[in-house]
Design an enzyme around this catalytic site. Structure first.
Site, PDB file in Angstrom:
ATOM      1  N   ARG A 292      -1.931  -5.889  -4.294  1.00 47.53           N
ATOM      2  CA  ARG A 292      -3.171  -5.175  -5.145  1.00 47.53           C
ATOM      3  C   ARG A 292      -4.205  -6.163  -4.300  1.00 47.53           C
ATOM      4  NH1 ARG A 292      -1.471  -1.418  -6.822  1.00 47.53           N
ATOM      5  NH2 ARG A 292      -1.403  -0.580  -9.064  1.00 47.53           N
TER       6      ARG A 292
ATOM      7  N   HIS B  30      -4.445   3.203   0.314  1.00 50.95           N
ATOM      8  CA  HIS B  30      -3.973   3.098  -0.972  1.00 50.95           C
ATOM      9  C   HIS B  30      -2.894   4.207  -1.037  1.00 50.95           C
ATOM     10  CE1 HIS B  30      -3.712   0.948  -5.175  1.00 50.95           C
ATOM     11  NE2 HIS B  30      -2.463   1.536  -4.767  1.00 50.95           N
TER      12      HIS B  30
ATOM     13  N   GLU C 140     -11.980  -0.645  -3.669  1.00 54.09           N
ATOM     14  CA  GLU C 140     -11.480   0.618  -3.313  1.00 54.09           C
ATOM     15  C   GLU C 140     -12.435   1.736  -3.767  1.00 54.09           C
ATOM     16  OE1 GLU C 140      -7.495   1.225  -3.964  1.00 54.09           O
ATOM     17  OE2 GLU C 140      -6.978  -0.804  -3.164  1.00 54.09           O
TER      18      GLU C 140
HETATM   19  C1  GLV Z   1       0.154   1.891  -6.950  1.00 52.58           C
HETATM   20  O1  GLV Z   1      -0.575   1.258  -6.245  1.00 52.58           O
HETATM   21  C2  GLV Z   1       0.831   1.756  -8.126  1.00 52.58           C
HETATM   22  O2  GLV Z   1       0.739   1.013  -8.610  1.00 52.58           O
HETATM   23  O3  GLV Z   1       1.525   3.053  -8.288  1.00 52.58           O
END
Ligand code: GLV
Length: 323
Positions: free
Chosen positions: A237, A285, A266
């Site tokens: 993260r 992401h 983001e």
């Molecule tokens: C993506 O970042 C997830 O947590 O699936």
């Protein structure tokens, strides 16, 4: 009869499965999140929500939605959801573990290869017509083969990442809240202190979730302690990293580069200082973004909603640490 809100467009076949449970309202957009006010308003009469990381599931939302029974998050992480308030509101929260492990590890590996062998920089070099001849050190990078790779966060994704390293004959160090015996026995991963991991690794791979304990872990001091030829990869993260400190580390050559699939805010702004460095690779992401895995994530959300509709516990129920 359930009343279900889906906050992004999902394929018809999945929508039909949800429609078998009751009435479904879907925000029919692929890339635009539901505006917050509209989301809270739409949640008011719902019994189930199928949401993404873009939605903040907090006290306001739970207060507005008294009939809510389950929130199915299309992600393995759930830092967008206040678990404590969910529990007080008697709402089950479910995530999508397992199905995205290998896909996310692969993206992490792709970032490691892209940064170590300067793939993005090399591709731009060709596109921009700069390729004039072969050069002994032209775009020379760093081997993963026989390198020392430090994994911060040895959960399922960390272990899947480590498994891929076996083919590269790399030394695997890791640091985690607790020892992962499977990773040690099956993969020869070596548990170290965080300090040792940072100081010794050629590659530092962050796969950890965002928690009060992990936030801001990667700060000025940590980057200073890394090797100057180290590469930092983040598929966990964004808020584990103090971005000003990372910019400084890149600017001053304290580390050799980084690959980030997650950032603090983001989507990243195009004028973000990180984007001006050729040795920084940022992806939007997309850790779990293979078609098969995204299908499986939606399907997992549906299974969790079906469980709760049948009066059962969601199979992937997430509980607070106090349990
Ligand atoms: C993506 O970042 C997830 O947590 O699936």
């Amino acid at each position: 009869m359930e009343k279900i809100l889906v906050t992004r467009r999902i394929p018809q076949k999945f929508l039909e499965r949800l429609e078998a449970l009751g009435e479904v309202e879907m925000w029919d957009h692929e890339l635009t999140p539901m505006p917050r006010e509209q989301f809270v308003e739409a949640a008011k009469d719902k019994t189930a929500l199928l949401v993404t990381l873009s939605e903040r599931i907090d006290a306001t939302l739970f207060e507005a939605a008294p009939k809510l029974k389950v929130v199915a998050n299309m992600a393995v992480g759930y830092d967008n959801i206040d678990l404590q308030i969910a529990e007080q509101s008697h709402v089950q929260v479910a995530n999508t573990p397992g199905v995205l492990t290998e896909t996310t590890a692969e993206l992490g590996f792709a970032l490691m290869m892209a940064t170590s062998r300067r793939i993005v920089e090399a591709e731009k070099y060709v596109q921009q017509g700069q390729w004039e001849s072969w050069g002994p050190y032209l775009l020379a990078g760093k081997d993963i083969y026989q390198s020392k790779v430090g994994i911060f966060g040895m959960g399922e994704i960390g272990r899947a990442f480590a498994r891929r390293l076996k083919g590269f004959n790399a030394d695997i160090l890791y640091h985690n809240r607790s020892r992962n015996m499977k990773a040690e026995h099956e993969l020869g991963a070596f548990y170290t202190s965080f300090d040792t991991l940072i100081k010794e690794s050629d590659f530092v791979i962050c796969t950890a979730p965002s928690t009060p304990e992990t936030q801001n872990t990667f700060n000025k001091e940590v980057f200073k302690n890394m090797r100057n030829d180290a590469i930092f990869i983040n598929i966990g993260r964004g808020d584990l990293v103090v971005e000003e400190d990372l910019v400084e580390a890149i600017e001053n050559g304290e580390i050799a580069g980084c690959g980030l699939d997650v950032v603090r805010d983001e989507p990243i702004r195009t004028d973000h200082p990180l984007l001006k460095y050729p040795n920084v690779v940022v992806t939007p992401h997309i850790g779990s973004a293979s078609v098969l895995t995204r299908d499986q994530m939606i399907q997992t959300c549906i299974l969790n909603i079906e469980d709760v509709a049948q009066g059962l516990l969601a199979r992937n129920q997430v509980v607070t640490n106090t349990h």
